[in-house]
Scaffold this motif. Structure first.
Motif, PDB file in Angstrom:
ATOM      1  N   THR A  39       0.824  -1.214   0.000  1.00  0.00           N
ATOM      2  CA  THR A  39       0.000   0.000   0.000  1.00  0.00           C
ATOM      3  C   THR A  39       0.856   1.261   0.000  1.00  0.00           C
ATOM      4  OG1 THR A  39      -1.619  -1.223   1.292  1.00  0.00           O
ATOM      5  CG2 THR A  39      -1.918   1.160   1.181  1.00  0.00           C
ATOM      6  N   GLN A  40       1.880   1.243   0.850  1.00  0.00           N
ATOM      7  CA  GLN A  40       2.611   2.502   1.093  1.00  0.00           C
ATOM      8  C   GLN A  40       3.813   2.701   0.182  1.00  0.00           C
ATOM      9  OE1 GLN A  40       2.841   2.179   5.622  1.00  0.00           O
ATOM     10  NE2 GLN A  40       2.074   4.247   5.262  1.00  0.00           N
ATOM     11  N   ARG A  76       1.911   3.629  -3.692  1.00  0.00           N
ATOM     12  CA  ARG A  76       1.875   4.935  -3.056  1.00  0.00           C
ATOM     13  C   ARG A  76       1.377   6.035  -3.984  1.00  0.00           C
ATOM     14  NH1 ARG A  76       6.603   8.778  -0.654  1.00  0.00           N
ATOM     15  NH2 ARG A  76       5.130  10.382  -0.038  1.00  0.00           N
ATOM     16  N   ASN A 109      -9.202  14.142  -3.703  1.00  0.00           N
ATOM     17  CA  ASN A 109     -10.184  14.399  -2.660  1.00  0.00           C
ATOM     18  C   ASN A 109     -10.298  15.871  -2.340  1.00  0.00           C
ATOM     19  OD1 ASN A 109     -11.257  11.970  -2.006  1.00  0.00           O
ATOM     20  ND2 ASN A 109      -9.657  11.445  -0.551  1.00  0.00           N
ATOM     21  N   ARG A 110      -9.217  16.583  -2.578  1.00  0.00           N
ATOM     22  CA  ARG A 110      -9.171  17.951  -2.087  1.00  0.00           C
ATOM     23  C   ARG A 110      -9.278  18.965  -3.205  1.00  0.00           C
ATOM     24  NH1 ARG A 110      -3.664  16.903  -0.137  1.00  0.00           N
ATOM     25  NH2 ARG A 110      -3.499  19.145  -0.082  1.00  0.00           N
ATOM     26  N   TYR A 155      -2.358   6.026  -4.479  1.00  0.00           N
ATOM     27  CA  TYR A 155      -3.125   6.558  -3.353  1.00  0.00           C
ATOM     28  C   TYR A 155      -2.876   8.045  -3.147  1.00  0.00           C
ATOM     29  CZ  TYR A 155      -4.722   1.925  -2.065  1.00  0.00           C
ATOM     30  OH  TYR A 155      -5.345   0.717  -2.075  1.00  0.00           O
ATOM     31  N   THR A 156      -1.653   8.500  -3.464  1.00  0.00           N
ATOM     32  CA  THR A 156      -1.378   9.932  -3.352  1.00  0.00           C
ATOM     33  C   THR A 156      -2.272  10.696  -4.323  1.00  0.00           C
ATOM     34  OG1 THR A 156       0.895   9.439  -2.754  1.00  0.00           O
ATOM     35  CG2 THR A 156       0.422  11.683  -3.461  1.00  0.00           C
ATOM     36  N   LEU A 189      -5.188   9.762  -5.368  1.00  0.00           N
ATOM     37  CA  LEU A 189      -6.544   9.763  -4.809  1.00  0.00           C
ATOM     38  C   LEU A 189      -6.659  10.778  -3.674  1.00  0.00           C
ATOM     39  CD1 LEU A 189      -7.404   5.960  -4.669  1.00  0.00           C
ATOM     40  CD2 LEU A 189      -8.287   7.679  -6.246  1.00  0.00           C
ATOM     41  N   ALA A 190      -5.609  10.849  -2.865  1.00  0.00           N
ATOM     42  CA  ALA A 190      -5.640  11.786  -1.736  1.00  0.00           C
ATOM     43  C   ALA A 190      -5.731  13.215  -2.250  1.00  0.00           C
ATOM     44  CB  ALA A 190      -4.392  11.617  -0.876  1.00  0.00           C
TER      45      ALA A 190
END
Lengths: 423, 600
Positions: B33-34, B38, B48-49, B41-42, B44-45
């Motif tokens: 995951t990390q 990574r 989100n914003r 997911y970064t 996606l993060a």
């Protein structure tokens, strides 16, 4: 007093150190959950108030105090009153339905003056005593009756907690029995026989899309066969066991194919949360994975978690607090937490080996297993590996009952480590 | 635990092995995951914003021929809330209502009625006090945003309201009719007038802005990548002269009626007014249903553009067409005299009255036009066929739209034989209708714009021009594209006929006995014709249609005042005052006609 200091000097310092480290990480992370993103809007209303951080400190002080008391009491005390504690725990679990307030459709709480407690957490400790006492007596005797007895002990709290409903905690009552039975002398092959069909089904289910899953399952069956051969099981038992395993392993994909798409959808949402549905239950897991994944190797820095800061993590200070650790402290931080729990389990096994009294030894194994199960299941849930059942991460998740139960477990473990020589 | 030999040791090893495997599995998942996933997911993060916002393009400016701005945009603070919060009981919405002291029901109704998808507008125009209150309590108002939006502003209020039109918020139907998908809920669209007809140029190109949003739904920064500037709409110059338009409107104020001023040489509309009128500013940013109903159902019909949609009996100005028909067919000459006017004329057993009950005596054609003698034209009509009369009227531009850019123009009505056959049956009508038509009554209907154009043609080069309202479109980077005047007819009549009509029109105003004396202007010869149009709905309509100066006409004017009485008394002074103003400004060299002289 001098005797108490003497005891203190004999307790296991490695365990104490790991505990202290977890407590520090836990408090720091709970504090982080109350802090907004630097540069963002202050006082954002969805932010968790800093008050919970001070609450957590109070719970910790209370927990440590109770651990200190437990530490001071002789082991015989717990052995003698084990079933009394167990009985009180069952009463408390029933009282939850009679007197406890209903919160979000669940009955989990009991109010004691200003305190609000979840008896299910503390019941784990009482259950541990009862189990240890029972297994200490059953040592070396027939496995079948031992298993039956353990099930009989586990069933009342299991059913009561299941009805709250709290599936994760309920399953803990069943899970704790397995390593303790093993430690009390029940053969591994016998226990394996009990859980092996479940493992078969899980391998096939979780490996739906993975090509290798069939091979993994095949290897598992071979391991099973070898284990049966080397163990002293009867031929008939072995054949039945392997047959059941083959049936479940092959049955899962066949059954799966027979299900309607919406039924598959529902099952997937439960067992593989956060992959197909990004709303509802899956939302938390999805956000949790995004938080952990975006943390990377080194993390975004303490207090700098954006997912947490932007409140995309709904349960960030409770069951999903590990995702804040993963986001802010990165892979190293997350591995450190796992390593600390691993150290506690390792020391627990060592302490259990050392302990002369069966009850004490079993309590040490039980306490170690408690930390092991809770940590593995909780972290797996935040990574989307297991269904969301709600299990706290000891010393890190915010919450009084979990903190008290974990401190009591730790107090018992340290107690045994200091009194290992007592017979 | 005291055990059977090394048994416990091996049990301990197995337990440790199991826990090691379990932790290893979790650790592997963490690494996957990390470390491995990574970037995924970064991404996606980050997503989100980030939120993409629409930057609404400012609408193109509308100016008069000299660059006087008639419609532009003001920027105002808009207060919105995320639609996820736009429901009763939401803490942010309730807090907002409480802070601003709104009527809760009104706001909840507005929120419920909103068609906007992601954000709902609470206030289109927040005043400084409201802005201060919201900003002070911003931290308690998650997902509430203040931003700046362009809003249409009509500088002179109701000036030229019927021509400019108005704008409104797009509705579901607008979006359905828009295959390009240009419109989104909350956008503005031109509804009528120039705003409607030039919508595609005026609306510009909307931009977008990618912003970073914090947990409270508040914008904390802008992301340059993916953002796009809005492009302002095209600026449009109208043929109108703002001061002349204002003068015309002030002259019609308090009345019901219309006025049109055309430039004779080009057909440009210098002024066009309809009274009563409305303020298009009321429509900007949504007019309330009640107010709209009030305007729509007002018996004085303020939303109705009488200048080109209103149809009226033409009355006496139509006598020019009857005269032209007589001259062109050779049925009469300028010196033809009929039996003396005694105030009435008998056809069969019907009596047709002259407006002057005491009679005009004997007149030649010019005298008949100057004094507007009905009996003369009854007798002239006796010589004409209905075909000859309606044919002449059509050549003078009546009975069909003028072709001005604005939509909804009325054709008016020039009845021909087929019309009467249709209406009364082939044998159901008599030559009496022709007598009525000859003096501009009966079934005839014209618009003020048609009358102004007909007179511009008579006074000008004998051709009809298409009236224009749009002078030029200014594409910011490109040169001004200018419309050329466009002839839309052959010669209306022979030169001698036109020459005679011009003289007669001068006589109407200039002669002592003429009916249009009140339209005289010092130093300028005015040619015009009064009209007092009978109508079934009450008092006569007062007409005056004119052009000036008679020798070399610059402008043609048509004015009608509904139910007001005699044209010579009511409408002629209005035209006189308008011409006086116009020629006074001409003398003072106030720029009225040269486009672009006073800059943009």
């Amino acid at each position: 007093m001098r005797r108490y200091l003497q005891l203190l000097s004999r307790m296991d310092l490695t365990t104490l150190g790991a505990w202290a480290a977890l407590v520090v990480i836990g408090l720091a992370t709970v504090y982080s959950c109350t802090q907004p993103l630097p540069g963002g809007a202050e006082g954002v209303h969805r932010m968790v108030g800093v008050g919970i951080f001070y609450n957590q400190i109070l719970w910790l002080i209370l927990g440590v105090a109770m651990a200190a008391v437990i530490f001071a009491l002789p082991l015989r005390f717990f052995e003698t009153f084990a079933f009394l504690f167990y009985g009180l725990a069952i009463v408390a679990l029933i009282a939850v339905f009679l007197y406890g307030p209903q919160r979000a459709g669940t009955h989990r709480w009991l109010s004691l003056g200003p305190l609000s407690l979840q008896p299910s957490e503390l019941a784990k400790v009482a259950f541990l005593f009862a189990l240890a006492r029972f297994l200490a007596v059953r040592r070396g005797k027939g496995a079948l009756f031992t298993v039956a007895g353990v099930l009989l002990l586990a069933l009342p709290p299991f059913l009561l907690v299941l009805k709250e409903p709290d599936l994760g905690t309920a399953l803990m009552f069943l899970a704790l029995g397995v390593p303790m039975m093993y430690w009390s002398g029940v053969r591994a092959s016998f226990l394996l026989a009990l859980v092996s069909p479940l493992i078969s089904a899980l391998i096939m289910f979780y490996g739906q899309e993975v090509l290798l899953s069939n091979w993994v399952w095949a290897i598992y069956i071979i391991v099973l066969l070898v284990t049966m051969f080397t163990s002293r099981l009867y031929m008939l038992q072995s054949v039945i066991l392997v047959g059941v395993n083959l049936a479940t392993g092959l049955g899962v994909p066949l059954l799966w194919a027979k299900l309607k798409p919406y039924q598959q959808e529902r099952i997937l949402t439960f067992f593989k949360p956060g992959e197909t549905d990004h709303l509802g239950t899956g939302y938390q897991v999805y956000q949790s994975k995004v938080a952990i994944g975006s943390g990377g190797l080194l993390g975004k820095g303490y207090l700098h978690g954006t997912q947490k800061g932007l409140a995309f993590l709904p349960e960030r200070h409770t069951d999903f607090i590990f995702s804040v650790v993963g986001e802010e402290l990165g892979l190293w931080g997350a591995l450190l937490v796992l390593a600390l729990f691993s150290v506690i389990f390792y020391r627990a096994v060592k302490i259990a080996l050392q302990a002369k009294r069966s009850f004490a030894s079993l309590v040490a194994i039980g306490a170690g297993s408690y930390f092991f199960f809770q940590s593995v299941v909780n972290v797996s849930i935040t990574l989307g590996l297991l269904p969301v059942t709600g299990l706290p991460l000891p010393f890190i998740t915010y919450g009084g009952s979990s903190m008290l139960a974990s401190c009591l477990m730790m107090g018992m473990l340290l107690n045994v480590s200091a009194r290992w020589s007592e017979v | 635990m005291v055990s059977d030999g090394g048994g416990m040791e091996s049990r301990a090893r197995l337990l440790l092995l199991v826990q090691f495997l379990a932790y290893a599995m979790v650790a592997l998942s963490l690494i996957s995951t990390q470390v491995i996933r990574r970037d995924y997911y970064t991404g996606l993060a980050l997503r989100n914003r980030q939120v993409t916002q629409r930057i609404r393009a400012p609408r193109g400016i509308i100016a008069d021929r000299n660059g006087v701005v008639l419609a532009d945009n003001v920027y105002q603070a808009r207060l919105t809330i995320a639609s996820s919060r736009a429901h009763p009981g939401d803490p942010a919405l309730e807090k907002l209502i409480e802070l601003l002291g709104f009527d809760r029901d009104v706001i909840l109704q507005r929120v419920a009625a909103s068609s906007e998808s992601d954000r709902v507008t609470i206030l289109r125009h927040a005043d400084p006090k409201q802005i201060a209150v919201v900003e002070e309590h911003f931290s308690m108002l998650p997902d509430v945003q203040l931003d700046v939006q362009p809003r249409r502003r009509y500088h002179f209020g109701s000036l030229a309201a019927h021509l400019l039109g108005y704008v409104g918020e797009v509705n579901a139907q607008d979006m359905e009719n828009d295959p390009t998908g240009f419109y989104q809920p909350g956008d503005v669209i031109g509804r009528s007038g120039v705003e409607g007809l030039a919508e595609e140029q005026l609306r510009g190109v909307h931009g977008r802005r990618v912003v970073e949003v914090n947990v409270a739904g508040h914008v904390v920064g802008e992301v340059p990548k993916g953002s796009r500037q809005a492009v302002r709409g095209v600026k449009i110059y109208l043929t109108l002269s703002q001061p002349l338009q204002a003068k015309l409107e002030s002259l019609l104020e308090g009345k019901r009626g219309a006025g049109v001023v055309l430039e004779v040489s080009t057909g440009d509309v210098l002024a066009m007014a309809s009274a009563p009128t409305f303020d298009p500013n009321e429509f900007t940013g949504g007019i309330s249903a009640d107010r709209y109903a009030e305007l729509r159902d007002d018996p004085a019909t303020p939303l109705f553009n009488r200048a080109l949609r209103g149809t009226y009996p033409p009355g006496s100005p139509y006598k020019l067409i009857t005269a032209a028909a007589g001259l062109e067919t050779g049925k009469v000459t300028p010196s033809t005299r009929f039996a003396a006017c005694t105030g009435s004329y008998r056809l069969g057993n019907r009596i047709f009255r002259c407006w002057k009950a005491s009679g005009h005596g004997t007149l030649d054609l010019m005298g008949a036009i100057a004094q507007s003698c009905d009996v003369y034209f009854y007798q002239l009509a006796e010589l004409l066929t209905i075909d000859e009369l309606d044919h002449t009227a059509t050549r003078f531009g009546l009975g069909r739209p003028t072709g001005i850019e604005l939509s909804g123009e009325a054709s008016g009505l020039v009845p021909d034989k087929a019309y009467y056959d249709r209406r009364f049956g082939p044998r159901g009508w008599t030559r009496g209708v022709l007598l009525n038509n000859a003096i501009g009554q009966g079934e005839l209907l014209v618009t003020p714009l048609q009358m102004a154009r007909t007179f511009a043609g008579i006074g000008g080069d004998g051709h009809l021009y298409r009236p224009h309202l749009i002078l030029a479109r200014d594409y910011a980077s490109r040169a001004i594209e200018k419309r050329q005047p466009r002839r839309v007819s052959d010669a209306m009549a022979s030169t001698s006929t036109l020459e005679f009509l011009r003289k007669a029109l001068v006589a109407v105003v200039g002669w002592q006995e003429g009916t249009g004396g009140l339209a005289r202007v010092e130093g300028v010869t005015v040619a015009g014709k009064t009209g007092t149009a009978q109508n079934p709905r009450g008092e006569d309509h007062a007409w005056f249609v004119a052009y000036a100066p008679a020798e070399r006409p610059e402008i043609a004017v048509a004015v009608i005042v509904e139910n007001a009485g005699h044209g010579g008394e009511i409408a002629a002074p209005i035209v006189g005052e308008l011409l006086r103003t116009y020629f006074h400004w001409q003398k003072e060299q106030v720029s009225l006609l040269q486009p672009g002289r006073s800059g943009r």
